[in-house]
Design an enzyme around this catalytic site. Structure first.
Site, PDB file in Angstrom:
ATOM      1  N   GLU A 130       0.835  -1.197   0.000  1.00 14.71           N
ATOM      2  CA  GLU A 130       0.000   0.000   0.000  1.00 14.71           C
ATOM      3  C   GLU A 130       0.873   1.252   0.000  1.00 14.71           C
ATOM      4  O   GLU A 130       1.929   1.294   0.622  1.00 14.71           O
ATOM      5  CB  GLU A 130      -0.935  -0.002   1.214  1.00 14.71           C
ATOM      6  CG  GLU A 130      -2.004  -1.078   1.112  1.00 14.71           C
ATOM      7  CD  GLU A 130      -3.012  -1.040   2.244  1.00 14.71           C
ATOM      8  OE1 GLU A 130      -4.179  -1.398   2.010  1.00 14.71           O
ATOM      9  OE2 GLU A 130      -2.636  -0.651   3.374  1.00 14.71           O
ATOM     10  N   CYS A 143       3.714   8.637   0.632  1.00 16.27           N
ATOM     11  CA  CYS A 143       4.243   7.728   1.647  1.00 16.27           C
ATOM     12  C   CYS A 143       4.449   6.369   0.993  1.00 16.27           C
ATOM     13  O   CYS A 143       3.480   5.696   0.623  1.00 16.27           O
ATOM     14  CB  CYS A 143       3.269   7.630   2.823  1.00 16.27           C
ATOM     15  SG  CYS A 143       3.785   6.499   4.127  1.00 16.27           S
ATOM     16  N   CYS A 154       6.019  -4.130  15.739  1.00 17.82           N
ATOM     17  CA  CYS A 154       5.698  -3.080  16.705  1.00 17.82           C
ATOM     18  C   CYS A 154       4.240  -3.246  17.151  1.00 17.82           C
ATOM     19  O   CYS A 154       3.348  -3.408  16.316  1.00 17.82           O
ATOM     20  CB  CYS A 154       5.928  -1.706  16.088  1.00 17.82           C
ATOM     21  SG  CYS A 154       7.662  -1.392  15.654  1.00 17.82           S
ATOM     22  N   CYS A 381      -1.600   6.876   9.733  1.00 20.24           N
ATOM     23  CA  CYS A 381      -0.325   6.367  10.215  1.00 20.24           C
ATOM     24  C   CYS A 381      -0.524   5.111  11.059  1.00 20.24           C
ATOM     25  O   CYS A 381      -1.350   5.079  11.968  1.00 20.24           O
ATOM     26  CB  CYS A 381       0.358   7.447  11.058  1.00 20.24           C
ATOM     27  SG  CYS A 381       1.986   6.978  11.633  1.00 20.24           S
TER      28      CYS A 381
END
Length: 401
Positions: A130, A143, A154, A381
């Site tokens: 993506e 991005c 994470c 994000c």
């Protein structure tokens, strides 16, 4: 400088060239497939200038032809050799027989109510990544992703729940930006005085960029080449969770802006939510930031800090963050946690985020609270994730580098 050329770096604590070599060897396990299409033609997108020149010479042509082809691919955005008007038609036909100029295939394209656009790109081997474009008034950032999946796990990141399948090639990395330009019709490359819609690149998508360093470095050098896409290094930000040995190399070879996914101020907590910290703890990470070349008040290092309710958002932690940043030209992006299905965390309360930000601001560190973008299309994000069928069937990835 070619991305594969060894460089001389000063010793950094116990970190040695051997550790960098180990990381690069680990990266090779997840190497992308050869960039050859189904008819056996070699893809020219992603070749360095030197590699493109070599391909042209082996083809029996003069080296200057590589400069012409480079211009058509990266300045004009041409994908068809027959449109290269400075090249004679017989040669156009010969080039088309042996080479191709590709983009990742657009599997889906979504546009948020706030203008953010997300693409699901499908590569030749059907793996998917993506990519997100975040627009501002007369500019915007793309991005881009560097890996299919991620090896870091994470705890707060949706991408981290997907196993690492493989690295992306240099062509697949730069191809994301080129496909975004296709979508917005921003070819040829705007001149320096002209506004650009796609004005910046942030290497903050899927994957840990510094675990795919050589392909990333080749891609970014293509992007920065002044005769092609021509983005300044000041308009490129490389984000890492803290692969300390490769931070030194990236600083020496690329010199782009640095962003560090910090998210905690103690090793105990960071070990839990950013497991890479167990290998490169906060002390080593901050030392690498102090060594990073070019950092100044005009080019501050950005520290990304996701705000997790009751986990890392206390005022005491804000004061400890100030202590950690002492002596660094830095700013802090405070990121309200963007929940995803099954996530174990909640977003910090607005008042607590403001208290945290005020402590940082009072200490002289700009600490904007990032406004979530593209939440309605899962483009915010920490929300990027895609599972191709092959990724689901793939054997478990090797342990993190």
């Amino acid at each position: 400088m070619n991305a594969r050329t060894p460089i001389s770096l000063a010793p950094a604590d116990a970190l040695t060239e051997a550790e960098r070599t180990r990381i690069l060897a680990k990266s090779a396990i997840f190497a992308p497939p050869a960039q050859i299409d189904e008819t056996g033609r070699r893809d020219l997108v992603g070749l360095s200038r030197e590699e493109l020149t070599q391909a042209v010479v082996e083809f029996g042509e003069k080296p200057f032809r590589a400069k012409q082809i480079w211009h058509w691919i990266y300045h004009q955005g041409v994908r068809d050799f027959s449109l290269m008007s400075s090249i004679a038609k017989p040669m156009q036909a010969k080039l088309a027989e042996r080479f191709t100029i590709s983009r990742p295939e657009v599997a889906t394209e979504q546009t948020s109510t706030d203008g953010t656009r997300k693409w699901l790109f499908r590569m030749r081997d059907k793996q998917q990544v993506e990519t997100v474009y975040i627009p501002e008034d007369d500019r915007g950032a793309v991005c881009i992703s560097t890996q299919v999946g991620c090896t870091l796990s994470c705890r707060f990141c949706h991408t981290g729940t997907q196993k690492l399948v493989r690295n992306l090639s240099a062509g697949e990395i730069v191809g994301q930006f080129m496909a975004a330009r296709d979508s917005y019709g921003e070819w040829p490359t705007p001149q320096s005085e002209s506004p650009r819609l796609l004005s910046n690149i942030v290497v903050m998508g899927m994957g840990e960029p510094l675990y795919n360093y050589e392909n990333l470095a080749t891609a970014l050098k293509i992007v920065m080449d002044h005769e092609g896409i021509a983005l300044s290094r000041r308009r490129i930000t490389l984000s890492t969770s803290g692969v300390v040995p490769m931070m030194d190399r990236a600083g020496a070879e690329l010199g782009v802006n640095l962003a560090v996914s910090l998210h905690a101020v103690t090793d105990e907590l960071r070990d839990e939510i950013v497991p890479l910290n167990r290998k490169y703890p906060i002390r080593e990470l901050m030392a690498a930031c102090h060594r990073y070349p070019g950092a100044s008040n005009a080019r501050r290092i950005t520290f990304e800090y996701v705000m997790l309710d009751g986990v890392n958002d206390s005022e005491a932690e804000a004061r400890e963050l100030v202590r950690l940043l002492h002596g660094l030209p830095a700013k802090v992006n405070l990121i309200p946690f963007n929940p995803w299905p099954g996530s174990p965390y909640a977003t910090s309360k607005r008042a607590q985020i403001e208290r945290f930000a005020n402590i940082l601001n009072d200490a002289g560190y700009a600490s904007p609270v990032r406004r979530p973008r593209g939440k309605d299309i899962m483009a915010a994000c920490g929300q990027l994730k895609t599972e191709s069928e092959r990724a689901k069937k793939a054997p478990a990835a090797a342990p993190a580098a």
